[in-house]
Write an enzyme that holds these catalytic residues in place. Structure first.
Site, PDB file in Angstrom:
ATOM      1  N   LYS A 138       0.837  -1.216   0.000  1.00 49.80           N
ATOM      2  CA  LYS A 138       0.000   0.000   0.000  1.00 49.80           C
ATOM      3  C   LYS A 138       0.872   1.268   0.000  1.00 49.80           C
ATOM      4  O   LYS A 138       0.625   2.220  -0.748  1.00 49.80           O
ATOM      5  CB  LYS A 138      -0.889  -0.031   1.243  1.00 49.80           C
ATOM      6  N   CYS A 160      -3.881  10.327   1.545  1.00 49.99           N
ATOM      7  CA  CYS A 160      -3.079   9.145   1.194  1.00 49.99           C
ATOM      8  C   CYS A 160      -1.708   9.542   0.682  1.00 49.99           C
ATOM      9  O   CYS A 160      -0.698   9.304   1.332  1.00 49.99           O
ATOM     10  CB  CYS A 160      -3.834   8.339   0.156  1.00 49.99           C
TER      11      CYS A 160
END
Ligand code: SAJ
Length: 425
Positions: A203, A257
């Site tokens: 991720k 993010c």
């Protein structure tokens, strides 16, 4: 019917809860935000996401999704709480810790616990598992523990939740298998089983890849500006090479993010990550770059109509938005500001919002910071008649201006900006 308890009803937890409910689970969502809980129980949502309102309304009406402020017994627990950065750019795992501790009284043998929140490498092994073990559970035998990072793009969440490949990292093999079974209920993409630390790092690598590439585009835009070259044209041409994909320069990188996750890598291996660190610095410098150019076309004290505060187009999310930094910098420099933001609501931001007409009235510049659809085709007659100086500076290269009476700048022709422009009207 199997029951899932989802902790955190934000941009990820809520759509995930709704998808599990749709796929046949009995779902209870847990959040400390009482107004979000009350809204959800009325079948309404507190965030903007394409298609989510209708889906939530349906599954709440059918009694498959409800919300509450504290966890309940369930077969599966999914933790989808924020992992913000501390000011020193290390991961704040407080919410993950609280969520994990809060489910402890409700755990039963055979439960699956999945953390979806983005976390630094080794967090499942070194931080989450010990909290559950301290309660006397054998993690990986009695309680299955896994990390399954979400990878959805805001604006396309309901599609990508179903179609994207999911990486399911278990603390051991059986945990990965159990967690993968859970997602199998609605994911049509591949579900790949691996270790927790691999899933964690995967991720972070994905978002770091994107952040570093955007930094490259931003740096190339700055270089081109200095050299008097149309960066946007060059990027378009360079991307005709079959193996080149230069990203788009802009006012900086926002969202929860890309602007955050690379620091989770830097935190764990600072000496090995100078490129990632520099990329963050370049992207963080873009609001200043924008303001330096505003100063070339508008005198201090002039009125700037800021178009867009959210961190990207057609969403209502202002978290880490570079537009907020641009606004603060302009305020500090004494500009009068009016802000037109058709997606975020007033209570989400601390700056007063205006309508399009109010924003452009007697303005010296429209500064586009977000590529909302509403900005692509602006009312040029109004711009010309209501603005003091009809000038548009489009940092997202999203506006089409046809009128020769409106001066238009984007990152392709910044170098033509002159100090103390003559009035165009
Ligand atoms: N941006 C640019 N230039 C570009 C592309 C984006 O300046 O060429 C800016 C955007 O304006 C925005 C920021 O970058 O401010 C981030 O936008 P984004 O659309 O790239 O990403 P997010 O943060 O909305 O979602 C990302 C996605 N990750 C990747 O594409 C690798 C998404 O798949 C992840 O699920 C999400 O992060 C997440 O939750 O981690």
């Amino acid at each position: 019917m199997k029951k899932i308890c989802i902790i955190g009803l934000g941009y990820i937890g809520l759509p995930t809860a709704a998808m599990f409910a749709k796929s046949g689970y009995d779902v209870v969502g847990v959040d400390i935000n009482e107004s979000a809980v009350n809204l959800l129980n009325q079948g309404k949502i507190h965030i903007e996401e394409v298609g989510l309102g209708n889906l939530v309304k349906k599954v709440v009406q059918e009694n498959r999704l409800r919300a509450t402020t504290s966890p309940e017994e369930a077969d599966v627990f999914i933790i989808a709480v924020p992992t913000p950065n501390y000011p020193n750019h290390t991961a704040n795992l407080e919410y993950v810790k609280i969520a994990t501790k809060n489910i402890l009284p409700y755990l039963k043998e055979g439960n699956v616990v999945i953390v979806e929140s983005t976390i630094p490498p080794r967090t499942i092994d070194d931080f989450v598992a010990p909290i559950i073990q301290a309660e006397g559970w054998k993690v990986g035998e009695e309680i299955y523990l896994a990390h399954c990072p979400e990878r959805v793009l805001p604006g396309r969440i309901l599609i990508e939740l179903v179609e994207n490949t999911r990486i399911v990292g278990g603390i051991n093999e059986i945990s990965a298998i159990k967690a993968a079974e859970v997602y199998g209920s609605f994911v049509t993409g591949d579900i790949i089983k691996t270790s927790a630390v691999t899933a964690e790092m995967s991720k972070l690598m994905e978002n770091t890849f994107r952040d570093v590439n955007i930094a490259l585009a931003n740096e190339l835009a700055k270089i081109s500006d200095k050299l008097g070259i149309n960066a946007l044209e060059v990027i378009k041409l360079a991307n005709r090479h079959p193996r080149v994909n230069i990203h788009q320069p802009g006012p900086g990188v926002g969202g929860h993010c890309l602007a955050v996750d690379p620091y989770f890598i830097i935190e764990k291996a600072p000496e090995q990550s100078p490129l990632i660190f520099n990329a963050r610095s370049i992207n963080n410098s873009m609001p200043e770059f924008v303001v330096e150019h505003v100063e070339k076309i508008v005198e201090n004290g002039g009125k700037v109509a800021v178009f867009g505060l959210t961190y990207k187009g057609n969403i209502d999310d202002v978290r880490e938005s570079p537009a907020l930094d641009v606004v603060s910098l302009l305020q500090d420099k004494g500009y009068q500001l009016s802000i037109y933001e058709p997606h975020a609501m007033q209570e989400q931001v601390s700056f007063p919002l205006s309508t399009f007409d109010e924003a452009i009235d007697q303005a010296d510049l429209i500064l586009v910071l977000t590529d909302h659809n509403e900005f692509k085709c602006l009312d040029e007659v109004k711009i010309y008649s209501k603005m003091r100086n009809p000038i548009v500076f489009d940092t997202k290269n999203c506006v089409t201006i046809n009128s020769q009476f409106i001066k238009y700048y984007n990152y392709g022709n910044l170098y033509t900006m002159g100090k103390k422009q003559e009035s165009l009207v």
